[in-house]
Design an enzyme around this catalytic site. Structure first.
Site, short mmCIF file in Angstrom:
data_model
loop_
_atom_site.label_atom_id
_atom_site.label_comp_id
_atom_site.label_asym_id
_atom_site.label_seq_id
_atom_site.Cartn_x
_atom_site.Cartn_y
_atom_site.Cartn_z
N ARG A 84 0.85 -1.19 0.00
CA ARG A 84 0.00 0.00 0.00
C ARG A 84 0.89 1.24 0.00
NH1 ARG A 84 -2.87 -0.56 4.87
NH2 ARG A 84 -4.32 -1.94 3.78
N ARG A 154 -1.35 6.07 9.82
CA ARG A 154 -1.39 5.61 8.43
C ARG A 154 -1.67 6.76 7.46
NH1 ARG A 154 -3.89 -0.51 8.66
NH2 ARG A 154 -2.62 -1.26 10.39
N LYS A 218 -5.47 6.19 12.53
CA LYS A 218 -5.91 6.79 11.26
C LYS A 218 -6.34 8.23 11.47
CE LYS A 218 -7.44 2.29 9.51
NZ LYS A 218 -8.58 1.49 9.01
N CYS A 435 -14.80 -4.29 0.50
CA CYS A 435 -13.37 -4.49 0.72
C CYS A 435 -12.85 -5.56 -0.24
CB CYS A 435 -13.11 -4.90 2.16
SG CYS A 435 -13.76 -6.53 2.59
N CYS A 480 -15.12 -9.41 6.53
CA CYS A 480 -14.89 -9.76 7.93
C CYS A 480 -15.22 -8.54 8.76
CB CYS A 480 -13.44 -10.22 8.14
SG CYS A 480 -12.25 -8.87 8.28
#
Length: 571
Positions: A84, A154, A218, A435, A480
């Protein structure tokens, strides 16, 4: 500003988790990664390095579709890495894009580029032998993957179009400043992946600490009235406050987070709490204070309860606020008025303050690949060759072609049409998201990305049958309960529980400020469509004017609103 640690009793006492041992013994995130890269007997990483590579922006994965077959053949799993990129604010140049496009085509197993709702892109399926090549490629075009995974701050999100106003441009600049300020200081990334020479001075981490944060962290910057970054899914949020067209400060909101564990009542989603307003020049001081408090007070004995939302609820908002003021030198003022009216991306052409145009195109699931009759990945590459502006990735997995001059506008639109990047997409599809899940995510319990398109088609049929063809419901599917698709901020959320089975949540709202409640547990997609058919029919017949689906199901009593997630999410 003061960087003094706060001592017990607010520190959680007990035996640290193994993740803490890994970080403490890692020599500032180096571990034995260099040695592991030389091991050709396996495509994966051994021991602690499996976790440590995440600090460098990578996750070890394998193709779960092939697991059983390879096990039967007595072969190891086909290990590969997902990477990423760090891209605060989501801006990327055409030159950078062409470099990542070429790498995806030549050196990944799947050949695709995945736009993520972290406002950046991911490569899936990088073999270990290509890892140094990908980091050097990124470095050559001014990019990296530092701090996009594991227990650090992040990729910093911000409102998608910096050229929409002066305020948006300033928000984008602050996203860069915050990202840079909170990055790990260790030189491990450059030493391992770029082969830079080791410096004999001792590493230090003045903000993150020698064992980094207790859990992932975040951050967002939001310009009202558009909540396109889903601020309530994030630990630390700065809401832009303006006066006379200038950015004068931010409202600070802390403690958002959506990850839960099925049937674990000690976990819960949470929206962020308002702390107060502060002037813009204190932004980095406040950001550092919040991160350092979570560093010192966060739960290092139980990763399930290590996120900022749990720290905040354990110590109390007032205590947390007082400590921010002490560490940052800020005295919070009352929250300044703000309002959100939308959160999805605004598609089509928008003119910027620099008199250029910005075209936002829909990318289903963020997956850029050449599909039959819709060569999306090639199309973006062809636009990059012809485009002199830049691209902006959104927090909803879409793409903005930005900075298009009046003279180039028709050419860019023609290219976008030619490659299927502009199509007749319903409002419902544009407001649906999933996702990655299977086959690459090791945490996946059920399908998400691969089943979303067909599921949305069925919802579109229901909507059209109810006379709602031009309306929409915010719909999210997660494989999930870890929260990557932000299903627990949707009007309809499906969270995978087992192959083909999902928990159905209802009652979020369109602007992303309310958590939905479970409506039915452990059901198939077909059963969920049956339930939604009845509920959407009721909405069509009995809604108030402009009433969203989530508001309707609460007003009509189909579900009760979540008022205090820590206590009533599971009731």
């Amino acid at each position: 500003m003061s960087n003094t640690k706060y001592i017990a009793p607010l520190v959680v006492e007990g035996k640290p988790t193994d993740a803490e041992r890994i970080k403490a013994h890692s020599n500032y995130l180096r571990g034995s990664i260099v040695q592991d890269l030389k091991d050709n007997l396996t495509g994966g990483f051994n021991g602690d390095n499996f976790s440590l590579i995440r600090f460098h922006g990578m996750y070890q994965q394998d193709d779960r579709d092939l697991r059983a077959e390879r096990a039967e053949q007595k072969l190891d799993a086909r290990h590969a890495v997902m990477l990423r990129c760090r891209l605060p604010g989501g801006v990327i140049t055409p030159k950078q894009w062409l470099a990542i496009d070429q790498f995806a085509a030549e050196k990944t197993l799947y050949g695709s580029i995945r736009l993520t709702n972290r406002q950046t892109f991911q490569f899936h399926g990088i073999l270990k032998k290509h890892l140094k090549a990908v980091h050097r490629m990124l470095n050559n075009v001014g990019l990296d993957s530092v701090g996009t995974a594991n227990d650090v701050n992040r990729n910093v999100l911000c409102s998608s179009n910096p050229m929409e106003s002066v305020i948006h441009q300033e928000a984008y600049e602050w996203a860069h400043k915050i990202s840079a300020h909170l990055l790990p200081h260790t030189r491990a990334y450059a030493e391992i992946w770029l082969n830079t020479e080791k410096i004999k001075t001792i590493d230090s981490e003045p903000i993150l600490g020698a064992t980094y944060l207790p859990r992932k962290f975040k951050t967002t910057i939001v310009v009202p009235p558009h909540n396109e970054v889903d601020l309530h899914a994030n630990d630390m949020n700065f809401i832009a406050i303006t006066r006379a067209g200038s950015l004068i400060g931010f409202n600070l909101l802390i403690g958002g987070g959506l990850s839960i564990e099925h049937n674990n009542k000690k976990t819960y989603p949470r929206t962020a709490s308002e702390f107060g307003y502060f002037p813009v020049h204190k932004t980095l001081d406040v950001a550092e204070a919040v991160v350092s408090i979570q560093r010192d007070w966060g739960n290092r004995t139980n990763r399930t309860n290590a996120k900022t939302k749990y720290t905040l609820d354990r110590v109390g908002l007032d205590t947390f606020k007082t400590e921010i003021e002490r560490r940052s030198g800020v005295n919070f003022e009352p929250i300044r008025p703000y309002q959100f009216t939308t959160r999805g991306d605004r598609f089509g052409w928008i003119k910027g303050i620099d008199h250029t145009w910005n075209l936002t195109v829909f990318v289903e699931n963020g997956r850029l690949l050449d599909y039959p009759n819709r060569p999306l990945k090639t199309g973006v590459a062809e636009i990059a060759k012809a485009h002199e502006g830049n691209f902006r990735l959104t927090a909803n997995q879409n793409l903005m072609i930005a900075g298009v001059t009046e003279l180039e506008k028709n050419k860019i639109e023609h290219l976008a049409h030619s490659y299927g990047l502009i199509d007749n997409i319903s409002h419902q599809r544009k407001n649906s998201m999933a996702c990655v899940s299977f086959p690459t995510c090791p945490l996946a319990m059920a399908e998400a990305e691969r089943i979303l398109p067909k599921f949305v088609t069925e919802v579109e049929k229901i909507m059209e049958g109810c006379g709602l063809k031009d309306d929409y419901i915010v719909l999210r599917i997660s494989g999930c309960p870890n929260g990557c698709a932000r299903a627990l901020l949707s009007e309809i959320g499906l969270i995978g529980k087992a192959p083909g089975r999902y928990n159905l949540y209802l009652g979020g709202n369109r602007i992303g400020t309310r958590i939905p409640r479970i409506y039915h547990e452990n059901i198939s997609l077909q059963d969920s469509l049956g339930l939604l058919n009845n509920l959407i029919g009721e909405w069509a017949k009995n809604r108030k004017k402009h009433e969203g689906f989530g508001d309707f199901v609460i007003r009509s009593g189909f579900v009760k609103p979540i008022l205090d997630p820590a206590h009533d999410f599971w009731n």
